[in-house]
Design a protein around this motif. Structure first.
Motif, PDB file in Angstrom:
ATOM      1  N   LYS A  66       0.777  -1.276   0.106  1.00 40.72           N
ATOM      2  CA  LYS A  66      -0.025  -0.117  -0.143  1.00 40.72           C
ATOM      3  C   LYS A  66       0.871   1.278  -0.028  1.00 40.72           C
ATOM      4  O   LYS A  66       0.610   2.210  -0.905  1.00 40.72           O
ATOM      5  CB  LYS A  66      -0.898  -0.084   1.198  1.00 40.72           C
ATOM      6  N   ALA A  67       1.770   1.146   0.778  1.00 40.01           N
ATOM      7  CA  ALA A  67       2.709   2.290   0.741  1.00 40.01           C
ATOM      8  C   ALA A  67       3.593   2.656  -0.370  1.00 40.01           C
ATOM      9  O   ALA A  67       3.730   3.735  -0.956  1.00 40.01           O
ATOM     10  CB  ALA A  67       3.828   2.151   1.953  1.00 40.01           C
ATOM     11  N   LEU A  68       3.925   1.607  -1.304  1.00 40.62           N
ATOM     12  CA  LEU A  68       4.701   1.513  -2.637  1.00 40.62           C
ATOM     13  C   LEU A  68       3.623   2.230  -3.468  1.00 40.62           C
ATOM     14  O   LEU A  68       3.845   3.246  -4.449  1.00 40.62           O
ATOM     15  CB  LEU A  68       5.000   0.450  -2.954  1.00 40.62           C
ATOM     16  N   SER A  69       2.386   1.722  -3.517  1.00 44.64           N
ATOM     17  CA  SER A  69       1.147   2.355  -4.095  1.00 44.64           C
ATOM     18  C   SER A  69       0.976   3.750  -4.044  1.00 44.64           C
ATOM     19  O   SER A  69       0.726   4.158  -4.892  1.00 44.64           O
ATOM     20  CB  SER A  69      -0.114   1.658  -3.894  1.00 44.64           C
ATOM     21  N   ARG A  70       0.839   4.019  -2.819  1.00 44.26           N
ATOM     22  CA  ARG A  70       0.872   5.504  -2.586  1.00 44.26           C
ATOM     23  C   ARG A  70       1.921   6.399  -2.951  1.00 44.26           C
ATOM     24  O   ARG A  70       1.774   7.519  -3.469  1.00 44.26           O
ATOM     25  CB  ARG A  70       0.481   5.814  -1.045  1.00 44.26           C
ATOM     26  N   GLN A  73       1.635   6.915  -6.595  1.00 44.97           N
ATOM     27  CA  GLN A  73       0.722   7.758  -7.153  1.00 44.97           C
ATOM     28  C   GLN A  73       1.381   9.300  -6.596  1.00 44.97           C
ATOM     29  O   GLN A  73       1.178  10.161  -7.559  1.00 44.97           O
ATOM     30  CB  GLN A  73      -0.634   7.772  -6.003  1.00 44.97           C
ATOM     31  N   SER A  74       1.954   9.366  -5.870  1.00 47.21           N
ATOM     32  CA  SER A  74       2.572  10.632  -5.332  1.00 47.21           C
ATOM     33  C   SER A  74       3.700  10.950  -6.361  1.00 47.21           C
ATOM     34  O   SER A  74       3.779  11.987  -6.769  1.00 47.21           O
ATOM     35  CB  SER A  74       3.208  10.704  -3.884  1.00 47.21           C
ATOM     36  N   LYS A  75       4.532  10.188  -6.728  1.00 47.47           N
ATOM     37  CA  LYS A  75       5.405  10.307  -7.667  1.00 47.47           C
ATOM     38  C   LYS A  75       4.743  10.747  -9.037  1.00 47.47           C
ATOM     39  O   LYS A  75       5.301  11.723  -9.826  1.00 47.47           O
ATOM     40  CB  LYS A  75       6.252   9.102  -7.970  1.00 47.47           C
ATOM     41  N   GLU A 257      11.223  10.048  -4.305  1.00 48.12           N
ATOM     42  CA  GLU A 257      11.944   8.748  -4.465  1.00 48.12           C
ATOM     43  C   GLU A 257      13.001   8.266  -3.563  1.00 48.12           C
ATOM     44  O   GLU A 257      12.909   6.981  -3.578  1.00 48.12           O
ATOM     45  CB  GLU A 257      12.829   9.260  -5.803  1.00 48.12           C
ATOM     46  N   ALA A 258      13.195   8.843  -2.589  1.00 49.34           N
ATOM     47  CA  ALA A 258      14.180   8.159  -1.404  1.00 49.34           C
ATOM     48  C   ALA A 258      13.085   7.199  -0.452  1.00 49.34           C
ATOM     49  O   ALA A 258      13.524   6.217  -0.465  1.00 49.34           O
ATOM     50  CB  ALA A 258      14.613   9.141  -0.683  1.00 49.34           C
ATOM     51  N   GLU A 259      12.034   7.641  -0.582  1.00 47.74           N
ATOM     52  CA  GLU A 259      11.093   6.872   0.209  1.00 47.74           C
ATOM     53  C   GLU A 259      10.661   5.601  -0.545  1.00 47.74           C
ATOM     54  O   GLU A 259      10.713   4.489   0.030  1.00 47.74           O
ATOM     55  CB  GLU A 259       9.816   7.745   0.643  1.00 47.74           C
ATOM     56  N   LEU A 260      10.577   5.811  -1.803  1.00 49.05           N
ATOM     57  CA  LEU A 260      10.114   4.531  -2.627  1.00 49.05           C
ATOM     58  C   LEU A 260      11.239   3.571  -2.816  1.00 49.05           C
ATOM     59  O   LEU A 260      11.203   2.546  -2.653  1.00 49.05           O
ATOM     60  CB  LEU A 260       9.909   5.127  -3.958  1.00 49.05           C
ATOM     61  N   ASP A 261      12.702   4.144  -2.760  1.00 44.63           N
ATOM     62  CA  ASP A 261      13.786   3.198  -2.688  1.00 44.63           C
ATOM     63  C   ASP A 261      13.867   2.571  -1.252  1.00 44.63           C
ATOM     64  O   ASP A 261      14.195   1.293  -1.206  1.00 44.63           O
ATOM     65  CB  ASP A 261      15.171   4.069  -2.714  1.00 44.63           C
ATOM     66  N   ARG A 262      13.589   3.225  -0.056  1.00 42.16           N
ATOM     67  CA  ARG A 262      13.555   2.540   1.072  1.00 42.16           C
ATOM     68  C   ARG A 262      12.402   1.515   1.347  1.00 42.16           C
ATOM     69  O   ARG A 262      12.756   0.320   1.905  1.00 42.16           O
ATOM     70  CB  ARG A 262      13.172   3.755   2.184  1.00 42.16           C
TER      71      ARG A 262
END
Length: 305
Positions: A66-70, A73-75, A257-262
């Motif tokens: 879910k976090a990756l999906s959000r 979407q944010s990206k 992007e940093a959050e998505l990488d994490r």
């Protein structure tokens, strides 16, 4: 009992029963039963721990998904926003540049109009001066001619005293006759003076009209320049605000992007911890349950021995 325990261990392939059957030959039944109870507790705890592990893995992977999906979407939203802001900034810059160029062109037109107006005024001054000089000269000529002809006419009038003899006209009378067209000359000169005055009046009126047109042009141009300057100020403020939004969006995009990488790395870590448990959960749970049942069967045998 030991033989039966060995048969059960062989049938079930239970590691615990196999180990228990080997040690049972040396231990008392009480120790065997105690060992069985301990094994059962350990197996049940393993099942419980594995269930907890499975639940944690499932929750973590679901939350991560879910976090990756959000985050995705944010990206997408931020990239669209950055694209729109970039286009807005370019449009505003073009509008500011166009208005600035228009102001520069208007100032050039004002300068040229001022130069033209100055040239026209100089020409007007010269024209009026010429016409007035002409009028002054010709007016004096008319005055002199009138004085001359009036004097000549008085000299040629006959003597009206009673008894006076009529004498032959003097030579001056002949001159007057020869210049009997003098009035026509004066009239012609006066026409020239009148024409000069008309040209002067036309020049004065033309000068007034040209000056009024110039002042109107200057006023309209200044109003247009003021409107353009106001537009530039407004568009510049909008561009500055858009650039601030762009900088914030760029920072948000970098953070995203940093959050998505994490999150992606964490997902890999969780899969590394959980894939084996999740893929083999049912088989391992069933295997332990069967082993517990076998141990309980063995315990019943030893308890009844």
């Amino acid at each position: 009992g030991i033989r039966l325990l060995s048969r059960i261990a062989e049938r079930t392939k239970s590691p615990s029963l196999i180990a228990l059957s080997a040690s049972a030959r040396l231990d008392t039944f009480e120790k065997v039963i105690a060992a069985i109870d301990k094994m059962i507790v350990e197996l049940k705890q393993q099942n419980a721990d594995e269930i907890a592990k499975r639940d944690w893995c499932t929750d973590e992977l679901n939350f991560n998904e879910k976090a990756l999906s959000r985050g995705a979407q944010s990206k997408s939203y931020l990239e669209t926003k950055l694209e729109q802001l970039g286009a807005t900034i370019k449009t505003l810059s073009r509008e500011v540049d166009a208005a600035t160029a228009e102001i520069a062109a208007s100032k050039v037109q004002l300068q040229r109009a001022g130069e033209d107006r100055n040239g026209e005024n100089n020409e007007f001054q010269a024209t009026v001066a010429d016409q007035r000089a002409t009028q002054a000269v010709l007016t004096k000529v008319v005055q002199r001619l009138r004085q001359y002809y009036e004097k000549t006419e008085l000299m040629q009038q006959p003597d009206t005293t009673p008894g006076a003899q009529s004498e032959a006209p003097p030579p001056a009378y002949k001159t007057f006759k020869q210049n009997s067209g003098g009035n026509k000359v004066v009239a012609m000169i006066e026409d020239i003076v009148a024409e000069s005055q008309r040209l002067e009046n036309e020049a004065v009126q033309a000068e007034k009209d040209a000056q009024a047109a110039y002042e109107d042009f200057v006023q309209r141009t200044n109003n247009e320049v003021a409107a353009l300057q106001s537009l530039i100020a407004e568009k510049s403020d909008q561009r500055a605000a858009a650039k601030e939004d762009e900088q914030q969006a760029e920072a948000d995009h970098k953070s995203n992007e940093a959050e998505l990488d994490r999150l992606t790395q964490y997902k890999a870590d969780v899969h590394g911890q959980c894939d084996f448990v999740l893929e083999n959960f049912e088989i391992r749970q069933e295997s332990r349950t069967n082993e517990i049942n076998s141990l309980q069967e063995a315990k019943a045998i030893f308890s009844g021995a």
